[in-house]
Design an enzyme around this catalytic site. Structure first.
Site, PDB file in Angstrom:
ATOM      1  N   HIS A  83       0.837  -1.203   0.000  1.00 50.01           N
ATOM      2  CA  HIS A  83       0.000   0.000   0.000  1.00 50.01           C
ATOM      3  C   HIS A  83       0.870   1.250   0.000  1.00 50.01           C
ATOM      4  O   HIS A  83       0.660   2.170  -0.809  1.00 50.01           O
ATOM      5  CB  HIS A  83      -0.912  -0.023   1.228  1.00 50.01           C
ATOM      6  CG  HIS A  83      -1.755   1.200   1.412  1.00 50.01           C
ATOM      7  ND1 HIS A  83      -3.105   1.228   1.164  1.00 50.01           N
ATOM      8  CD2 HIS A  83      -1.437   2.461   1.828  1.00 50.01           C
ATOM      9  CE1 HIS A  83      -3.587   2.435   1.407  1.00 50.01           C
ATOM     10  NE2 HIS A  83      -2.591   3.203   1.830  1.00 50.01           N
ATOM     11  N   GLU A  84       1.862   1.293   0.900  1.00 54.63           N
ATOM     12  CA  GLU A  84       2.700   2.492   0.998  1.00 54.63           C
ATOM     13  C   GLU A  84       3.550   2.680  -0.257  1.00 54.63           C
ATOM     14  O   GLU A  84       3.691   3.797  -0.770  1.00 54.63           O
ATOM     15  CB  GLU A  84       3.585   2.427   2.246  1.00 54.63           C
ATOM     16  CG  GLU A  84       2.824   2.328   3.563  1.00 54.63           C
ATOM     17  CD  GLU A  84       1.754   3.383   3.742  1.00 54.63           C
ATOM     18  OE1 GLU A  84       1.836   4.450   3.120  1.00 54.63           O
ATOM     19  OE2 GLU A  84       0.807   3.144   4.511  1.00 54.63           O
ATOM     20  N   HIS A 136       1.593   4.276  -3.029  1.00 52.71           N
ATOM     21  CA  HIS A 136       1.441   5.731  -2.989  1.00 52.71           C
ATOM     22  C   HIS A 136       2.553   6.378  -3.815  1.00 52.71           C
ATOM     23  O   HIS A 136       2.335   7.380  -4.509  1.00 52.71           O
ATOM     24  CB  HIS A 136       1.496   6.242  -1.556  1.00 52.71           C
ATOM     25  CG  HIS A 136       0.199   6.171  -0.826  1.00 52.71           C
ATOM     26  ND1 HIS A 136      -0.974   6.690  -1.321  1.00 52.71           N
ATOM     27  CD2 HIS A 136      -0.121   5.636   0.384  1.00 52.71           C
ATOM     28  CE1 HIS A 136      -1.956   6.491  -0.460  1.00 52.71           C
ATOM     29  NE2 HIS A 136      -1.472   5.852   0.583  1.00 52.71           N
ATOM     30  N   GLU A 187      -5.974   6.714  -2.416  1.00 51.58           N
ATOM     31  CA  GLU A 187      -5.976   5.681  -1.371  1.00 51.58           C
ATOM     32  C   GLU A 187      -6.449   4.340  -1.918  1.00 51.58           C
ATOM     33  O   GLU A 187      -5.887   3.290  -1.587  1.00 51.58           O
ATOM     34  CB  GLU A 187      -6.879   6.113  -0.212  1.00 51.58           C
ATOM     35  CG  GLU A 187      -6.177   6.895   0.869  1.00 51.58           C
ATOM     36  CD  GLU A 187      -5.099   6.087   1.564  1.00 51.58           C
ATOM     37  OE1 GLU A 187      -5.326   4.910   1.915  1.00 51.58           O
ATOM     38  OE2 GLU A 187      -4.010   6.637   1.759  1.00 51.58           O
ATOM     39  N   HIS A 222      -9.325   8.132   3.330  1.00 54.37           N
ATOM     40  CA  HIS A 222      -9.352   6.702   3.609  1.00 54.37           C
ATOM     41  C   HIS A 222     -10.771   6.147   3.554  1.00 54.37           C
ATOM     42  O   HIS A 222     -10.964   4.939   3.402  1.00 54.37           O
ATOM     43  CB  HIS A 222      -8.729   6.416   4.976  1.00 54.37           C
ATOM     44  CG  HIS A 222      -7.285   6.773   5.052  1.00 54.37           C
ATOM     45  ND1 HIS A 222      -6.855   8.042   5.380  1.00 54.37           N
ATOM     46  CD2 HIS A 222      -6.169   6.048   4.829  1.00 54.37           C
ATOM     47  CE1 HIS A 222      -5.536   8.077   5.357  1.00 54.37           C
ATOM     48  NE2 HIS A 222      -5.096   6.880   5.032  1.00 54.37           N
TER      49      HIS A 222
END
Length: 547
Positions: free
Chosen positions: A361-362, A365, A385, A449
């Site tokens: 996920h990170e 980004h 997100e 989110h």
């Protein structure tokens, strides 16, 4: 046909020939680089991206930048506007998609990004723009002093709970074009720490004529080893002398550092004598490092296998990871400024936020920042997100790890809620108590989110369809807002469509309606406008009230 396009065809042909001749020397396309080649080795989809080596990608960027002035004129930009190449994607059929940032009289145009699409022969195939407005302002002289804009930004940050708050640099003049008529503005970046200890990188855009706040967003985006969550895994490390360290030389030089409860810098590179990292218990500081290193490793391989992408920026260079950030820090984040992923250890420093889907996920980004650059606020922030959730789930399925099986749950391993429930549910986002299952006009006012919910729901429906089913032992029951029955096309195709939409048809200002258009364009390019896949994309968006 203009002389420029005739010239480009000859140049492109020469480069293509050089690439083919140099493939065995790794100077061009790598063998088996098709993004859409499946497990049975079927040919790549014509519109799928190919994997370019760093030299080939750099050559293509240089070529496109050399023609940027001519491109600006041909797509109707004004004399004071210039284009700067940000990224280039080349499809299997030779189509080139060039993503540009724009300047006006030397000032950055925020919300002025665009993508130019060209055939293999250099023929124009269209432009995807973040704004349709003509970039023109009456004056480049501000009526409001920069100090006032800075004061406004710092005040907003403090009101949000920021500590150690001050502007990182003097406000810079920009053209704000992301919403309505373009205006001269200031952009101020405020540092310090957010209320929960996350680094602060608040961007505030102020009208230089009136002093009115136009926009704000947070640029910090909040995603053999014995790991906490993935069991015993193989890690790629580097031997130096008689010791080993967590440097992955096969994946762009990714490194994993120990912040040891600090909140700045890189800390200390993990090293040891035995090349065994952690013991599966979070109390051992190497265990979280093993999770983070493994997550970066899997995500790199997932990008390459699924999309023909070499790292976050597609340039063969890795970001780095930092673990043990802060004390009892219950979060993880991506930062463009350090080009790194950072992980806290959770409540009581007992549950590091280093599970595989969080790591992916990170990292994702960073991928979004390197491509569409979706603004991290409002609907575009929700799509940002959702992209990280979608690719995080994709990486988890790709890993095929029996200790952390693939699922459509986000953060199910890290137990932030303290009751064993995940952070988010893609099949029915509202199960978390805050996310939305479908689009509404109020969606843009939510935390990003939670505004991610409809896009996560769309992706689940596109992949698996509506109704009740069990996948890898997890029970799902996905509803539709219009009462329809949606038939999924499979996760592999859904990922291809989302990735192509992100990298080719989305821009910094894309909202939900435009995301529908972008994914339909992607489905059309990949599978055809009359295909089952195209119809499924339309049906899945309608099922979450995006029509």
């Amino acid at each position: 046909m203009t002389p420029r396009y005739a010239r480009r065809r000859r140049t492109t042909l020469a480069i293509a020939t050089a690439v083919a001749a140099g493939a065995l020397l790794t100077t061009g396309l790598t063998s088996g680089s098709s993004a859409a080649a499946d497990a049975q080795g079927k040919p790549a989809l014509a519109a799928a991206p190919v994997l370019l080596t760093a030299p080939a990608r750099a050559a293509l960027i240089q070529e496109q930048q050399a023609d940027a002035a001519a491109t600006a004129g041909e797509i109707g930009l004004g004399a004071r506007e210039k284009l700067v190449v940000k990224d280039v994607v080349k499809d299997a059929d030779g189509t080139v998609h060039t993503r540009y940032e724009r300047t006006y009289a030397g000032l950055p145009v925020l919300g002025g990004d665009l993508v130019v699409h060209e055939s293999k022969s250099g023929e124009p195939q269209g432009v995807t723009r973040a704004t349709k407005a003509a970039i023109k302002v009456a004056s480049l002289k501000p009526a409001v002093p920069a100090a006032k804009a800075e004061q406004q930004a710092v005040t907003l940050a403090k009101a949000a709970g920021s500590e150690q708050t001050e502007a990182d640099a003097a406000p810079r003049k920009v053209i704000w074009a992301a919403d309505g008529k373009p205006v001269l503005a200031y952009e101020t970046v405020v540092g310090g720490l957010q209320e929960d200890g996350t680094p602060n990188e608040l961007h505030v855009v102020t009208d230089a004529a009136t002093g009115k706040k136009l926009y704000e967003y947070q640029a910090i985006e909040t995603g053999t080893g014995n790991t906490t969550y993935s069991g015993t895994v193989n890690l790629t490390t580097t031997k130096s002398g008689t010791s080993y360290n967590l440097t992955d030389g096969t994946r762009g030089g990714h490194k994993t550092y120990n912040l040891n409860r600090g909140t700045s810098g890189t800390g200390t590179l993990f090293s040891g004598a035995d090349d065994v990292w952690g013991n599966g218990n979070p109390s051992n500081l190497e265990t979280a490092a093993a999770d983070a290193h493994y997550g970066a490793q899997v995500t790199w391989d997932f990008y390459k296998s699924a999309f023909g992408r070499s790292g976050i920026r597609n340039d063969g260079r890795a970001a780095y990871s930092r673990v043990h950030y802060g004390n009892n820090y219950v979060n993880a984040f991506w930062s463009d400024s350090c080009f790194c992923m950072t992980y806290g250890d959770g409540a009581g420093n007992a549950n590091p936020l280093t599970s595989l889907d969080v790591a992916a996920h990170e990292m994702s980004h960073g991928l979004t920042s390197a491509t569409a650059g979706l603004n991290y606020s409002g609907e575009s922030g929700g799509l940002n997100e959702a992209t990280s959730d979608i690719l995080g789930a994709g990486a988890e399925f790709f890993a095929n790890n029996s200790a952390d099986v693939g699922d459509y749950l986000i953060g199910e391993e890290i137990d932030i809620n303290g009751d064993g429930t995940p952070l988010r549910y893609m099949d029915k986002p509202s199960k978390d108590g805050a996310s939305k299952d479908a689009w509404s006009s109020s969606l843009g006012g939510l935390d990003v989110h939670y505004s991610s919910g409809p896009a996560n729901h769309f992706f689940y429906l596109l992949s698996e369809g509506s109704g009740a089913k069990t996948i890898n032992g997890v029970a799902y029951n996905s509803p539709t807002s219009n009462g329809s029955t949606v038939t999924g096309i499979g996760r592999t195709k859904a990922l291809q469509i989302w990735y192509k939409a992100l990298t080719t048809y989305m821009t910094s200002t894309t909202k939900y309606a435009a995301a529908r258009t972008a994914t339909l364009n992607a489905a059309s390019a990949l599978y055809g406008a009359s295909s089952t896949e195209y119809k499924a994309v339309a049906a899945a968006w309608s099922a979450v009230n995006v029509g």
